[in-house]
Design a protein around this motif. Structure first.
Motif, PDB file in Angstrom:
ATOM      1  N   ILE A   1       0.851  -1.287   0.051  1.00  0.00           N
ATOM      2  CA  ILE A   1       0.077   0.123   0.162  1.00  0.00           C
ATOM      3  C   ILE A   1       0.928   1.191   0.034  1.00  0.00           C
ATOM      4  N   PRO A   2       1.997   1.309   1.012  1.00  0.00           N
ATOM      5  CA  PRO A   2       2.834   2.692   0.804  1.00  0.00           C
ATOM      6  C   PRO A   2       3.481   2.685  -0.325  1.00  0.00           C
ATOM      7  N   SER A   3       4.046   1.457  -1.085  1.00  0.00           N
ATOM      8  CA  SER A   3       4.779   1.684  -2.304  1.00  0.00           C
ATOM      9  C   SER A   3       3.737   1.999  -3.331  1.00  0.00           C
ATOM     10  N   SER A   4       2.661   1.683  -3.405  1.00  0.00           N
ATOM     11  CA  SER A   4       1.617   2.176  -4.342  1.00  0.00           C
ATOM     12  C   SER A   4       1.363   3.658  -4.159  1.00  0.00           C
ATOM     13  N   ILE A   5       1.379   4.035  -2.927  1.00  0.00           N
ATOM     14  CA  ILE A   5       1.090   5.603  -2.875  1.00  0.00           C
ATOM     15  C   ILE A   5       2.488   6.219  -3.491  1.00  0.00           C
ATOM     16  N   ILE A   6       3.836   5.811  -3.184  1.00  0.00           N
ATOM     17  CA  ILE A   6       4.933   6.406  -3.643  1.00  0.00           C
ATOM     18  C   ILE A   6       4.835   6.492  -5.278  1.00  0.00           C
ATOM     19  N   LEU A   7       4.513   5.194  -5.951  1.00  0.00           N
ATOM     20  CA  LEU A   7       4.386   5.034  -7.122  1.00  0.00           C
ATOM     21  C   LEU A   7       3.562   5.972  -7.980  1.00  0.00           C
ATOM     22  N   ALA A   8       2.318   6.033  -7.200  1.00  0.00           N
ATOM     23  CA  ALA A   8       1.344   7.103  -7.722  1.00  0.00           C
ATOM     24  C   ALA A   8       1.748   8.645  -7.645  1.00  0.00           C
ATOM     25  N   SER A   9       2.565   9.188  -6.691  1.00  0.00           N
ATOM     26  CA  SER A   9       3.072  10.125  -6.397  1.00  0.00           C
ATOM     27  C   SER A   9       3.845  10.561  -7.535  1.00  0.00           C
ATOM     28  N   TYR A  10       4.896   9.739  -7.931  1.00  0.00           N
ATOM     29  CA  TYR A  10       6.005  10.052  -8.564  1.00  0.00           C
ATOM     30  C   TYR A  10       5.451   9.799 -10.126  1.00  0.00           C
ATOM     31  N   ALA A  11       4.315   9.040 -10.391  1.00  0.00           N
ATOM     32  CA  ALA A  11       3.883   9.096 -11.804  1.00  0.00           C
ATOM     33  C   ALA A  11       3.144  10.582 -11.783  1.00  0.00           C
ATOM     34  N   CYS A  12       2.425  11.008 -10.994  1.00  0.00           N
ATOM     35  CA  CYS A  12       1.941  12.734 -11.115  1.00  0.00           C
ATOM     36  C   CYS A  12       2.892  13.354 -11.343  1.00  0.00           C
ATOM     37  N   ILE A  13       4.045  13.178 -10.508  1.00  0.00           N
ATOM     38  CA  ILE A  13       5.264  14.110 -10.591  1.00  0.00           C
ATOM     39  C   ILE A  13       5.971  14.165 -12.002  1.00  0.00           C
ATOM     40  N   LEU A  14       6.144  12.906 -12.503  1.00  0.00           N
ATOM     41  CA  LEU A  14       6.620  12.742 -13.866  1.00  0.00           C
ATOM     42  C   LEU A  14       5.813  13.221 -15.001  1.00  0.00           C
ATOM     43  N   SER A  15       4.661  13.190 -14.825  1.00  0.00           N
ATOM     44  CA  SER A  15       3.693  13.703 -15.755  1.00  0.00           C
ATOM     45  C   SER A  15       3.642  15.132 -15.907  1.00  0.00           C
ATOM     46  N   ARG A  16       3.665  15.722 -14.619  1.00  0.00           N
ATOM     47  CA  ARG A  16       3.807  17.058 -14.531  1.00  0.00           C
ATOM     48  C   ARG A  16       5.121  17.621 -15.230  1.00  0.00           C
ATOM     49  N   VAL A  17       6.378  16.737 -14.733  1.00  0.00           N
ATOM     50  CA  VAL A  17       7.690  17.235 -15.294  1.00  0.00           C
ATOM     51  C   VAL A  17       8.013  17.273 -16.734  1.00  0.00           C
ATOM     52  N   LEU A  18       7.202  16.121 -17.339  1.00  0.00           N
ATOM     53  CA  LEU A  18       7.281  16.073 -18.970  1.00  0.00           C
ATOM     54  C   LEU A  18       6.492  16.943 -19.649  1.00  0.00           C
ATOM     55  N   ARG A  19       5.555  17.741 -19.030  1.00  0.00           N
ATOM     56  CA  ARG A  19       5.121  18.808 -19.643  1.00  0.00           C
ATOM     57  C   ARG A  19       6.012  20.136 -19.449  1.00  0.00           C
ATOM     58  N   MET A  20       7.135  20.016 -18.830  1.00  0.00           N
ATOM     59  CA  MET A  20       7.986  21.234 -18.672  1.00  0.00           C
ATOM     60  C   MET A  20       8.635  21.469 -20.192  1.00  0.00           C
ATOM     61  N   LYS A  21       8.825  22.955 -20.525  1.00  0.00           N
ATOM     62  CA  LYS A  21       9.416  23.116 -21.723  1.00  0.00           C
ATOM     63  C   LYS A  21      10.916  23.097 -21.726  1.00  0.00           C
ATOM     64  N   SER A  22      11.602  23.248 -20.378  1.00  0.00           N
ATOM     65  CA  SER A  22      12.945  23.011 -20.275  1.00  0.00           C
ATOM     66  C   SER A  22      13.362  21.544 -20.400  1.00  0.00           C
ATOM     67  N   THR A  23      14.050  21.196 -21.198  1.00  0.00           N
ATOM     68  CA  THR A  23      14.744  20.124 -21.385  1.00  0.00           C
ATOM     69  C   THR A  23      15.811  19.624 -20.339  1.00  0.00           C
ATOM     70  N   LYS A  24      16.484  20.589 -19.938  1.00  0.00           N
ATOM     71  CA  LYS A  24      17.541  20.502 -18.589  1.00  0.00           C
ATOM     72  C   LYS A  24      16.683  20.250 -17.428  1.00  0.00           C
ATOM     73  N   GLY A  25      15.667  20.874 -17.152  1.00  0.00           N
ATOM     74  CA  GLY A  25      14.829  20.682 -16.136  1.00  0.00           C
ATOM     75  C   GLY A  25      14.275  19.162 -16.185  1.00  0.00           C
ATOM     76  N   GLN A  26      13.648  18.873 -17.439  1.00  0.00           N
ATOM     77  CA  GLN A  26      13.191  17.422 -17.251  1.00  0.00           C
ATOM     78  C   GLN A  26      14.256  16.495 -17.188  1.00  0.00           C
ATOM     79  N   GLN A  27      15.447  16.608 -17.569  1.00  0.00           N
ATOM     80  CA  GLN A  27      16.576  15.601 -17.369  1.00  0.00           C
ATOM     81  C   GLN A  27      16.859  15.568 -15.795  1.00  0.00           C
TER      82      GLN A  27
END
Length: 314
Positions: A209-235
């Motif tokens: 259950i906690p590991s699923s919460i972590i994976l869901a949080s990072y999935a949301c973070i990655l989704s937000r990051v991939l929409r960033m315009k800065s390639t350096k920030g994404q990397q």
């Protein structure tokens, strides 16, 4: 009246992780180096967070909690492990074994609960930055930390008391390098099937259950990051998330492999190796992955070193 074949309260022997051979001496030396690295890295991190005002934020508050847990975990396990290797056959009392179970469980469960809190903190900071000061206020951080410690210690106390109350018969040898519930249950002369089911259910609550919460949080973070315009920030964000997830997968994966497998699939040699991946390896890697690669922490470290040199020159 206790039966004659039931062990006394001070007669357990930890068989340890390795036998005394030249090859195993090298492995033990590596574990000693890992012990020193874990203590020094986590202690340095706690010190920096305390002395550097720029690190007085929720993220680093939780990191200091994680570092403290890692320090305690290594101190609970490794010194006894090294002592048993140097002098095989050292006994450990039932009370000492119970103390080790309680402390290891408290630190392990605390880390299981703290890592989702840390991922939630990062999720709010990146995905809802305007609400971050409100959602992660000082009082909220203290309440979350207190909840983690209370839940972990309460869980550990219950399991420790129950394990100590079991009758132990026959063999006194625990084929592990520290006292752990699954190993002790094998030595009990009573039916522990119901309790093993309870341990399994507790493992589901504390691991998948906690590991699923972590994976869901990072999935949301990655989704937000991939929409960033800065390639350096994404990397940079992808590198940070991947390193964090590596430790999470290692820690929770080893815990799931240990506590959510049927007892018939356990073997002492395999369990010893798996135990390393949630007791000794994470304290070594956490300072490197979570903090010492962080620009703010490195800046605080350089500043602190500069102050120390200036003080010595004066």
């Amino acid at each position: 009246m206790k039966s004659e074949n039931e062990t006394s309260s001070a007669d357990f022997i930890l068989l340890g992780f390795l036998s005394r051979t030249n090859v195993h001496m090298i492995s033990m030396a590596m574990i000693l180096l890992a012990f020193i690295a874990a203590l020094s890295g986590n202690a340095l991190l706690v010190l920096l967070i305390q002395v550097a005002s720029t690190l007085h934020t929720p993220m680093y508050f939780f990191l200091s909690q994680l570092a403290f847990m890692d320090i305690c975990q290594t101190l609970i396990i490794v010194p006894k492990m090294l002592a048993d290797f140097l002098t095989p056959g050292n006994p450990i009392s039932l009370a000492g074994c119970g103390a080790q179970i309680f402390l290891v469980l408290t630190m392990g469960v605390s880390e299981c609960l703290l890592l989702p809190v840390m991922s939630y903190d990062r999720y709010i900071a990146i995905c809802n930055p305007l609400q971050y000061p409100i959602l992660m206020s000082r009082n909220t951080c203290f309440l979350l930390s207190a909840g983690v410690w209370m839940a972990a210690s309460g869980n550990a106390l219950f399991h420790t008391v129950f394990t100590l109350s079991l009758p132990y018969c026959g063999s006194k040898e625990i084929d592990k390098f520290f006292c752990e519930i699954p190993a002790l249950l094998k030595l009990s002369c009573s039916d522990t099937s119901r309790y093993e089911t309870l341990v399994f259910l507790a493992g589901i609550v504390l691991l998948p259950i906690p590991s699923s919460i972590i994976l869901a949080s990072y999935a949301c973070i990655l989704s937000r990051v991939l929409r960033m315009k800065s390639t350096k920030g994404q990397q940079k964000a992808l590198a940070t998330c991947s390193s964090h997830l590596t430790v999470v997968v290692m820690f929770y994966g080893a815990g799931i492999f240990m506590y959510l497998r049927p007892s018939s699939y356990h073997s002492p040699e395999q369990d010893k190796i798996v135990s390393l991946f949630y007791t000794i390896v994470p304290p070594v890697l956490n300072p490197l992955i979570y903090s010492l690669r962080n620009r703010d922490v490195l800046h605080a470290l350089r500043k602190w070193i500069g102050k120390c040199r200036h003080f010595q020159q004066d």
